[in-house]
Design a protein around this motif. Structure first.
Motif, mmCIF file in Angstrom:
data_model
loop_
_atom_site.group_PDB
_atom_site.id
_atom_site.type_symbol
_atom_site.label_atom_id
_atom_site.label_comp_id
_atom_site.label_asym_id
_atom_site.label_seq_id
_atom_site.Cartn_x
_atom_site.Cartn_y
_atom_site.Cartn_z
ATOM 1 N N ILE A 323 -6.631 6.147 1.007
ATOM 2 C CA ILE A 323 -6.565 5.791 -0.080
ATOM 3 C C ILE A 323 -7.749 5.424 -0.508
ATOM 4 O O ILE A 323 -8.627 4.561 0.121
ATOM 5 C CB ILE A 323 -5.863 4.267 0.054
ATOM 6 C CG1 ILE A 323 -5.385 4.306 -1.615
ATOM 7 C CG2 ILE A 323 -5.588 3.029 0.489
ATOM 8 C CD1 ILE A 323 -4.592 4.884 -2.666
ATOM 9 N N GLY A 327 -8.135 3.084 -5.551
ATOM 10 C CA GLY A 327 -6.433 2.809 -5.629
ATOM 11 C C GLY A 327 -5.695 3.999 -6.244
ATOM 12 O O GLY A 327 -5.213 4.166 -6.948
ATOM 13 N N ARG A 358 -1.734 1.276 -8.541
ATOM 14 C CA ARG A 358 -3.200 1.262 -8.396
ATOM 15 C C ARG A 358 -2.858 -0.466 -7.382
ATOM 16 O O ARG A 358 -3.653 -0.512 -5.928
ATOM 17 C CB ARG A 358 -3.572 1.541 -8.859
ATOM 18 C CG ARG A 358 -3.728 2.970 -9.410
ATOM 19 C CD ARG A 358 -5.165 3.575 -10.810
ATOM 20 N NE ARG A 358 -4.726 4.970 -10.988
ATOM 21 C CZ ARG A 358 -5.595 5.113 -11.756
ATOM 22 N NH1 ARG A 358 -6.288 4.424 -12.968
ATOM 23 N NH2 ARG A 358 -5.527 6.473 -12.426
ATOM 24 N N LEU A 361 -1.648 -0.168 -3.770
ATOM 25 C CA LEU A 361 -2.251 0.860 -3.316
ATOM 26 C C LEU A 361 -3.855 -0.434 -2.179
ATOM 27 O O LEU A 361 -4.073 0.118 -1.421
ATOM 28 C CB LEU A 361 -2.729 1.563 -3.281
ATOM 29 C CG LEU A 361 -1.517 3.318 -3.465
ATOM 30 C CD1 LEU A 361 -1.245 2.944 -1.576
ATOM 31 C CD2 LEU A 361 -0.506 3.405 -4.099
ATOM 32 N N ARG A 362 -4.472 -1.025 -3.398
ATOM 33 C CA ARG A 362 -5.796 -1.058 -3.234
ATOM 34 C C ARG A 362 -5.220 -3.068 -2.363
ATOM 35 O O ARG A 362 -5.985 -2.391 -0.423
ATOM 36 C CB ARG A 362 -6.556 -2.110 -4.411
ATOM 37 C CG ARG A 362 -6.887 -1.009 -5.393
ATOM 38 C CD ARG A 362 -8.001 -1.406 -6.620
ATOM 39 N NE ARG A 362 -7.506 -2.813 -6.487
ATOM 40 C CZ ARG A 362 -6.610 -2.390 -8.100
ATOM 41 N NH1 ARG A 362 -6.113 -0.938 -8.747
ATOM 42 N NH2 ARG A 362 -6.254 -3.434 -8.582
#
Length: 420
Positions: A323, A327, A358, A361-362
């Motif tokens: 990733i 993100g 996003r 994911l970050r």
């Protein structure tokens, strides 16, 4: 808690001073003012620690609850423990833009809790406000020692209760929404008159526009990675498979007009991947699933199931480096075949991450980096296997990929763009 991820830990000179408010009368109105001034959407939260608890795990869970994330009584999954809970707090502070934390009943802080707050402040650069109501000089002295030993007294700003009332009033937001508002659900696009034609035109225009930009930048046919990111962006927010098929056919028409041929699997109706085994990952979806799953890797795993529609065998192999830091995209390793082996691995499948997913994911990437794991370690730790069923029940959201376990690669990973 290791300090090893970007953004780098803040230097003390760059951080606001710790504010200590001493309320000798233990005025309940002052605590209420602190709560009224809190607004997570504006970067401010206030936490009232659970009474009769000493370990730092409870304070971390209280902070997660103040952020709007369930931490004490999930329906199925185990309660998050101390170290993961504090890592989760740091990640969500950075991702959600939390800039100010008020801790009530600070006179009850233990050295362990004060140390965790000090590390959290160093990691995130927050303004830390401690509201204390010591019942004796001994308790006040113990708090001062606790703060000094954990580095929280450098440039300490002291306020009286009267000063604090004005301080919290000044911080009051003009509006305090209790939760985000969302538009009412609309009928599926494919059920509306002329929808197929409009979605075809949308796909056609998107393909022509994307190709023109790419050619201006490189002068070449887009690489497979770029094609997969384009196709997943085009379809990941489709409300139903019919809309996805219309957009894909429109993109084929757009590429044909530019002298290129987009080939996709023939059996698209039974394929897996964006727009076919997914649901749109909207702000409403993000809000819904984030209320019951506080752990960033677990929340990111559920989000990835929703927007990729990928088989579990692929998602479980995702690594920290798969990733990107912002993100924006996710790469999923693919199985070896006769053409590829361990020394020559197959290219990954690339997925564009919807904007609403996003932050998750970050946060997951930050969480794993806080654990100081190498980039080739699994991204979605403790999310699959026997834990998955509990996480899905906690999230309370339909995940089509779990009932659409197609063993082959995603349709957009099989797509190819060539000259006619």
């Amino acid at each position: 808690m290791p300090l090893t991820f970007t953004p780098h830990p803040f230097h003390p000179a760059d951080m606001p001073p710790v504010t200590l408010i001493t309320d000798e009368t233990d005025d309940v109105e002052l605590a209420r003012a602190a709560h009224r001034s809190a607004n997570p959407a504006r970067g401010r939260i206030a936490v009232d620690p659970t009474p009769a608890t000493l370990t730092s795990a409870f304070l971390a869970r209280d902070i997660l609850a103040a952020l709007g994330r369930t931490a004490y009584a999930p329906t199925r999954a185990p309660v998050i423990t101390a170290a993961p809970a504090w890592r989760a707090v740091a990640c969500w502070f950075i991702v959600d833009g939390i800039r100010e934390l008020t801790v009530l009943r600070a006179h009850l802080l233990t050295p362990e809790r004060a140390e965790q707050l000090s590390v959290l402040r160093e990691l995130t650069g927050i303004r830390l406000i401690l509201l204390a109501a010591p019942s004796s000089a001994t308790q006040a002295a113990r708090l001062g020692t606790c703060l000094a030993e954990t580095g929280l007294t450098d440039g300490l700003l002291r306020l009286t209760a009267d000063d604090a009332r004005a301080f919290f009033t000044r911080s009051l937001p003009t509006t305090t929404p209790l939760c985000p508002t969302f538009p009412l659900s609309a009928a599926p696009v494919s059920s509306q008159p002329g929808a197929a034609r409009s979605q075809y035109r949308a796909g056609q225009l998107a393909a022509c526009t994307w190709l023109a930009r790419h050619r201006r930048a490189t002068g070449q046919v887009p690489a497979q990675r770029d094609l997969e990111l384009f196709l997943s962006r085009l379809t990941c927010l489709s409300p139903d498979p019919a809309t996805t098929l219309a957009r894909i056919r429109g993109a084929q028409g757009g590429f044909t007009a530019e002298g290129l041929r987009l080939s996709v699997p023939h059996a698209l109706a039974t394929a897996q991947g964006p727009g076919l085994s997914t649901l749109p990952f909207t702000a409403r979806t993000a809000h819904h699933i984030s209320r019951a799953v506080p752990g960033p890797p677990q929340l990111a795993a559920l989000a990835s199931l929703l927007f990729t529609g990928a088989h579990l065998d692929r998602l479980v192999q995702a690594r920290v480096d798969d990733i990107d830091p912002d993100g924006r995209f996710l790469a999923l390793p693919q199985p070896e075949s006769a053409e590829f082996d361990h020394h020559n691995p197959p290219p990954p499948a690339w997925y564009a991450v919807p904007p609403s997913a996003r932050p998750f994911l970050r946060a997951a990437r930050m969480f794993r980096q806080l654990e100081q794991v190498p980039g080739h370690f699994h991204l979605f730790s403790k999310s699959f296997g026997y834990r998955l069923e509990a996480l899905v029940k906690d999230a309370g959201h339909l995940i089509p990929a779990l009932s659409h376990l197609h063993p082959g690669p995603a349709w957009h990973h099989q797509a190819r763009l060539t000259h006619r």
